[in-house]
Design a protein around this motif. Sequence first.
Motif, mmCIF file in Angstrom:
data_model
loop_
_atom_site.group_PDB
_atom_site.id
_atom_site.type_symbol
_atom_site.label_atom_id
_atom_site.label_comp_id
_atom_site.label_asym_id
_atom_site.label_seq_id
_atom_site.Cartn_x
_atom_site.Cartn_y
_atom_site.Cartn_z
ATOM 1 N N ASN A 84 0.883 -1.239 0.164
ATOM 2 C CA ASN A 84 -0.161 -0.071 -0.026
ATOM 3 C C ASN A 84 0.907 1.167 0.098
ATOM 4 O OD1 ASN A 84 -2.054 1.953 1.457
ATOM 5 N ND2 ASN A 84 -3.294 0.388 0.788
ATOM 6 N N ARG A 85 0.526 2.267 0.868
ATOM 7 C CA ARG A 85 1.583 3.294 0.985
ATOM 8 C C ARG A 85 2.670 3.314 1.736
ATOM 9 N NH1 ARG A 85 -3.182 6.586 3.106
ATOM 10 N NH2 ARG A 85 -3.082 6.569 5.218
ATOM 11 N N ASN A 86 2.886 1.950 2.571
ATOM 12 C CA ASN A 86 4.011 1.823 3.634
ATOM 13 C C ASN A 86 5.293 1.772 2.748
ATOM 14 O OD1 ASN A 86 1.908 1.837 5.728
ATOM 15 N ND2 ASN A 86 1.216 -0.075 4.755
ATOM 16 N N LYS A 87 6.257 2.373 3.659
ATOM 17 C CA LYS A 87 7.364 2.491 3.310
ATOM 18 C C LYS A 87 8.434 1.912 4.251
ATOM 19 C CE LYS A 87 7.030 4.919 -0.452
ATOM 20 N NZ LYS A 87 7.491 4.582 -1.768
ATOM 21 N N ILE A 88 7.963 0.734 5.065
ATOM 22 C CA ILE A 88 8.899 0.319 6.036
ATOM 23 C C ILE A 88 9.748 -0.588 5.678
ATOM 24 C CG2 ILE A 88 8.611 -1.047 8.434
ATOM 25 C CD1 ILE A 88 5.827 0.312 8.624
ATOM 26 N N ALA A 89 9.392 -1.742 4.606
ATOM 27 C CA ALA A 89 10.254 -2.599 4.384
ATOM 28 C C ALA A 89 11.316 -2.119 3.387
ATOM 29 C CB ALA A 89 9.419 -3.841 3.551
ATOM 30 N N SER A 90 12.405 -3.005 3.234
ATOM 31 C CA SER A 90 13.524 -2.644 2.291
ATOM 32 C C SER A 90 12.944 -2.452 0.951
ATOM 33 C CB SER A 90 14.521 -3.575 2.497
ATOM 34 O OG SER A 90 14.972 -3.864 3.832
ATOM 35 N N ILE A 91 12.081 -3.685 0.357
ATOM 36 C CA ILE A 91 11.852 -3.927 -0.856
ATOM 37 C C ILE A 91 10.232 -3.950 -0.671
ATOM 38 C CG2 ILE A 91 11.814 -5.316 -2.877
ATOM 39 C CD1 ILE A 91 14.419 -6.477 -1.815
ATOM 40 N N THR A 92 9.387 -3.088 -1.398
ATOM 41 C CA THR A 92 7.994 -3.139 -1.356
ATOM 42 C C THR A 92 7.305 -3.311 -2.700
ATOM 43 O OG1 THR A 92 8.126 -0.649 -1.930
ATOM 44 C CG2 THR A 92 7.993 -1.246 0.390
ATOM 45 N N ASN A 93 6.091 -3.892 -2.702
ATOM 46 C CA ASN A 93 5.463 -4.302 -3.680
ATOM 47 C C ASN A 93 3.680 -4.040 -3.524
ATOM 48 O OD1 ASN A 93 4.902 -6.034 -6.479
ATOM 49 N ND2 ASN A 93 3.569 -7.032 -4.783
ATOM 50 N N ASP A 94 3.241 -3.474 -4.568
ATOM 51 C CA ASP A 94 1.693 -3.276 -4.462
ATOM 52 C C ASP A 94 1.353 -3.455 -5.649
ATOM 53 O OD1 ASP A 94 -0.374 -2.429 -1.947
ATOM 54 O OD2 ASP A 94 -1.129 -2.113 -4.151
ATOM 55 N N LEU A 95 0.137 -4.160 -5.984
ATOM 56 C CA LEU A 95 -0.649 -4.540 -7.395
ATOM 57 C C LEU A 95 -0.875 -3.126 -8.037
ATOM 58 C CD1 LEU A 95 -1.329 -6.785 -9.183
ATOM 59 C CD2 LEU A 95 -3.590 -7.043 -8.200
ATOM 60 N N SER A 96 -1.536 -2.222 -7.239
ATOM 61 C CA SER A 96 -2.163 -1.099 -7.720
ATOM 62 C C SER A 96 -0.704 -0.057 -8.008
ATOM 63 C CB SER A 96 -2.824 -0.287 -6.623
ATOM 64 O OG SER A 96 -3.332 0.788 -7.232
ATOM 65 N N GLN A 97 -1.028 0.527 -9.239
ATOM 66 C CA GLN A 97 -0.061 1.445 -9.407
ATOM 67 C C GLN A 97 -0.249 2.661 -8.834
ATOM 68 O OE1 GLN A 97 2.444 1.156 -12.113
ATOM 69 N NE2 GLN A 97 1.744 -0.937 -12.824
ATOM 70 N N GLU A 98 -1.152 3.106 -8.061
ATOM 71 C CA GLU A 98 -1.406 4.137 -7.222
ATOM 72 C C GLU A 98 -0.452 4.394 -6.343
ATOM 73 O OE1 GLU A 98 -4.879 5.392 -3.945
ATOM 74 O OE2 GLU A 98 -5.235 3.833 -5.350
ATOM 75 N N TYR A 99 -0.002 3.411 -5.833
ATOM 76 C CA TYR A 99 1.233 3.441 -4.850
ATOM 77 C C TYR A 99 2.730 3.284 -5.301
ATOM 78 C CZ TYR A 99 -3.151 2.504 -2.104
ATOM 79 O OH TYR A 99 -4.271 2.398 -1.650
ATOM 80 N N ASP A 100 3.474 4.328 -4.645
ATOM 81 C CA ASP A 100 5.003 4.358 -5.072
ATOM 82 C C ASP A 100 5.831 3.074 -4.484
ATOM 83 O OD1 ASP A 100 7.380 5.329 -5.888
ATOM 84 O OD2 ASP A 100 7.691 6.651 -4.327
ATOM 85 N N THR A 101 5.557 2.187 -4.968
ATOM 86 C CA THR A 101 6.421 0.708 -4.578
ATOM 87 C C THR A 101 7.464 0.374 -5.647
ATOM 88 O OG1 THR A 101 4.672 -0.612 -5.248
ATOM 89 C CG2 THR A 101 4.709 0.035 -3.045
ATOM 90 N N ASP A 102 8.251 -0.518 -5.113
ATOM 91 C CA ASP A 102 9.342 -1.084 -5.695
ATOM 92 C C ASP A 102 8.762 -1.871 -7.065
ATOM 93 O OD1 ASP A 102 11.615 0.240 -4.292
ATOM 94 O OD2 ASP A 102 11.217 -1.212 -2.841
ATOM 95 N N TYR A 103 7.699 -2.496 -6.729
ATOM 96 C CA TYR A 103 7.201 -3.351 -7.717
ATOM 97 C C TYR A 103 5.583 -3.297 -7.606
ATOM 98 C CZ TYR A 103 11.697 -5.680 -7.719
ATOM 99 O OH TYR A 103 13.044 -6.215 -8.163
ATOM 100 N N HIS A 104 4.905 -3.626 -8.897
ATOM 101 C CA HIS A 104 3.567 -3.493 -9.084
ATOM 102 C C HIS A 104 3.284 -4.827 -9.550
ATOM 103 C CE1 HIS A 104 3.278 0.360 -7.920
ATOM 104 N NE2 HIS A 104 4.120 0.575 -8.761
#
Length: 207
Positions: free
Chosen positions: A78-98
């Motif tokens: 989601n919008r969380n930035k705690i983990a070193s590597i992040t993922n979210d299916l939605s392009q809405e969120y600024d994650t490392d992977y979608h």
Amino acid sequence: NAVRKLKPLFCNFFQKTNDLRNFRKEGVNLSKVNKSENIRIERIWAMPNKNTFEIKPIKELIQEEVSLDNIWIDPFANRNKIASITNDLSQEYDTDYHLDALDFLRLFEDESVDGVLYDPPYSPRQVSECYNNVGYNVTWDTTKASFWGNHKREISRIVKKGGKVITFGWNSGGIGYKYGFEISRILLVPHGGWHNDTICTVEIKTH
């Protein structure tokens, strides 16, 4: 109406019976599965929040349990930035992977991750909403129990021995002894009224 009410009870009974059979087939020690004297259990009330990690006692638990020096991943960030590597299916969120969470977990080598923040959809209805919101087709295969089971197998594969998984949901099942994990801590967060508790389960990979 009576049949409709009884159906979930029968389904739950048969699921538990099948789980016990599977445990016995795989040689799982049921006394260890139910062992609880070393588990830290807490219950702290908090207002509900759509973003699980912003609920105060849950935020504090994550701060205590997650070491930022290690490799942590979050397949449903989601919008969380705690983990070193992040993922979210939605392009809405600024994650490392979608990616779909399962495809994301398959990116990692065996025993290459120190920890996983695992906050998936809690029910088949939530799975449907998650996929529908990004334009994916939802089928019976998408929402059945294997949705979570497939994740658990991959998490077991990629987490190092001694690594940690924090699971969030409506039960304390976590990843499970069957997949190499033992519970060290459970946080129950009641929200009042008719809201379900949010349950946080901290597990260590021991075998």
